[in-house]
Structure formats: structure tokens, C-alpha cells
Design a protein around this motif. Structure first.
Motif, mmCIF file in Angstrom:
data_model
loop_
_atom_site.group_PDB
_atom_site.id
_atom_site.type_symbol
_atom_site.label_atom_id
_atom_site.label_comp_id
_atom_site.label_asym_id
_atom_site.label_seq_id
_atom_site.Cartn_x
_atom_site.Cartn_y
_atom_site.Cartn_z
ATOM 1 N N TRP A 1 92.935 31.891 58.755
ATOM 2 C CA TRP A 1 92.421 30.660 58.153
ATOM 3 C C TRP A 1 90.983 30.405 58.582
ATOM 4 N N TYR A 2 90.161 30.075 57.611
ATOM 5 C CA TYR A 2 88.860 29.486 57.828
ATOM 6 C C TYR A 2 88.954 28.017 57.416
ATOM 7 N N ARG A 3 87.994 27.230 57.865
ATOM 8 C CA ARG A 3 87.880 25.869 57.373
ATOM 9 C C ARG A 3 86.414 25.508 57.158
ATOM 10 N N GLN A 4 86.217 24.558 56.244
ATOM 11 C CA GLN A 4 84.861 24.088 55.978
ATOM 12 C C GLN A 4 84.894 22.599 55.726
ATOM 13 N N ALA A 5 84.157 21.876 56.549
ATOM 14 C CA ALA A 5 84.010 20.432 56.388
ATOM 15 C C ALA A 5 82.713 20.156 55.637
ATOM 16 N N PRO A 6 82.615 19.009 54.982
ATOM 17 C CA PRO A 6 81.395 18.666 54.236
ATOM 18 C C PRO A 6 80.156 18.728 55.122
ATOM 19 N N GLY A 7 79.141 19.428 54.669
ATOM 20 C CA GLY A 7 77.898 19.513 55.406
ATOM 21 C C GLY A 7 77.918 20.464 56.587
ATOM 22 N N LYS A 8 79.017 21.179 56.774
ATOM 23 C CA LYS A 8 79.126 22.102 57.907
ATOM 24 C C LYS A 8 79.373 23.515 57.424
ATOM 25 N N GLN A 9 79.065 24.455 58.309
ATOM 26 C CA GLN A 9 79.316 25.841 57.973
ATOM 27 C C GLN A 9 80.800 26.157 58.056
ATOM 28 N N ARG A 10 81.204 27.131 57.257
ATOM 29 C CA ARG A 10 82.581 27.602 57.337
ATOM 30 C C ARG A 10 82.808 28.249 58.692
ATOM 31 N N GLU A 11 83.959 27.991 59.301
ATOM 32 C CA GLU A 11 84.263 28.616 60.595
ATOM 33 C C GLU A 11 85.663 29.203 60.586
ATOM 34 N N LEU A 12 85.780 30.308 61.302
ATOM 35 C CA LEU A 12 87.080 30.953 61.467
ATOM 36 C C LEU A 12 87.918 30.109 62.419
ATOM 37 N N VAL A 13 89.088 29.702 61.977
ATOM 38 C CA VAL A 13 89.981 28.900 62.810
ATOM 39 C C VAL A 13 90.927 29.795 63.592
ATOM 40 N N ALA A 14 91.601 30.694 62.899
ATOM 41 C CA ALA A 14 92.579 31.556 63.548
ATOM 42 C C ALA A 14 92.866 32.753 62.658
ATOM 43 N N SER B 1 98.468 42.570 61.861
ATOM 44 C CA SER B 1 99.822 42.980 61.502
ATOM 45 C C SER B 1 100.650 43.261 62.749
ATOM 46 N N GLY B 2 99.984 43.568 63.848
ATOM 47 C CA GLY B 2 100.687 43.808 65.097
ATOM 48 C C GLY B 2 100.925 42.553 65.921
ATOM 49 N N GLY B 3 100.434 41.417 65.445
ATOM 50 C CA GLY B 3 100.684 40.152 66.123
ATOM 51 C C GLY B 3 99.583 39.692 67.060
ATOM 52 N N ASN B 4 98.482 40.441 67.138
ATOM 53 C CA ASN B 4 97.360 39.966 67.954
ATOM 54 C C ASN B 4 96.695 38.789 67.259
ATOM 55 N N THR B 5 96.318 37.788 68.055
ATOM 56 C CA THR B 5 95.761 36.566 67.480
ATOM 57 C C THR B 5 94.364 36.280 68.005
ATOM 58 N N ASN B 6 93.652 35.478 67.248
ATOM 59 C CA ASN B 6 92.302 35.068 67.596
ATOM 60 C C ASN B 6 92.144 33.613 67.159
ATOM 61 N N TYR B 7 91.631 32.767 68.042
ATOM 62 C CA TYR B 7 91.463 31.349 67.730
ATOM 63 C C TYR B 7 90.043 30.909 68.089
#
Length: 117
Positions: free
Chosen positions: A36-49, A53-59
């Protein structure tokens, strides 16, 4: 062609919880990172999480300890459980799939999350 369809956004009070879902279909490889990415008004898009496929995560640091990403490959679906939501978490959340955490091949249409009292 692949398609990602999100659901689960909405209005929630500060401190509340929401769960986003993203269902993948078509030619989206099961080996792809999803997230998931998110983008708020007036802000840059950022990677949320993201999750491999192996279950490794990034937040992103701002959601660590509050958000949990998971995937069910049998259902071709990725989930984002968001707890202790803050007003600054208000944004359009876009599901993505791609060969790496920051390489996007497919985007979902986005779902609005609004955190407000």
C-alpha cells in the motif's frame, strides 16, 4: 492485464481501526510484492507497507507498531490492518503489486481513509 480492487476505507475516529483489503486478479504474479501507498492532499505519495510472497514486510516508520500487512495467496488478497489511527493518516490508500517494494507494475484505484472526530 492485471487488476487490483481495494475495499475497506471510510471514516474513523482518532484511535480507531480499519482494515483495507486488496484483491488481485488477472496476470499479477503470485511472486510479486504487494502493498500500500498513500497520498494526502498536497503531499507526496509514500509507501506505507509492503509484503513479499515469502512474508517479508516493510513499513514506513510512522506506522510501525500500529499497522500490520498480511497476504492470503490462496485468495490473491493483501490486507492492511490499521490500528490507533491518527488524523495524519487521512489519505487515499492505493494497493500496488510489483517485482520489488518500490517497483510498481500495477495500481489499484484507491480507497479513501479519513481519520477525524
Amino acid at each position: 492485464q492485471g487488476q487490483l480492487v481495494e475495499s475497506g476505507g471510510g471514516l474513523v475516529q482518532p484511535g480507531g481501526s480499519l482494515r483495507l483489503s486488496c484483491a488481485a486478479s488477472g496476470s499479477i504474479y503470485s511472486s510479486y510484492v504487494m502493498g500500500w501507498y498513500r497520498q494526502a492532499p498536497g503531499k507526496q505519495r509514500e509507501l506505507v507497507a509492503g509484503i513479499t510472497s515469502g512474508g517479508n514486510t516493510n513499513y514506513v516508520d510512522s506506522v510501525k507498531g500500529r499497522f500490520t500487512i498480511s497476504r492470503d495467496d490462496a485468495k490473491n488478497t493483501v490486507y492492511l490492518q490499521m490500528n490507533s489511527l491518527k488524523p495524519e493518516g487521512s489519505a487515499v490508500y492505493h494497493c500496488y503489486a510489483g517485482p520489488a517494494f518500490t517497483l510498481v507494475s500495477y495500481w489499484g484505484q484507491g480507497t479513501q481513509v479519513t481519520v477525524s472526530s
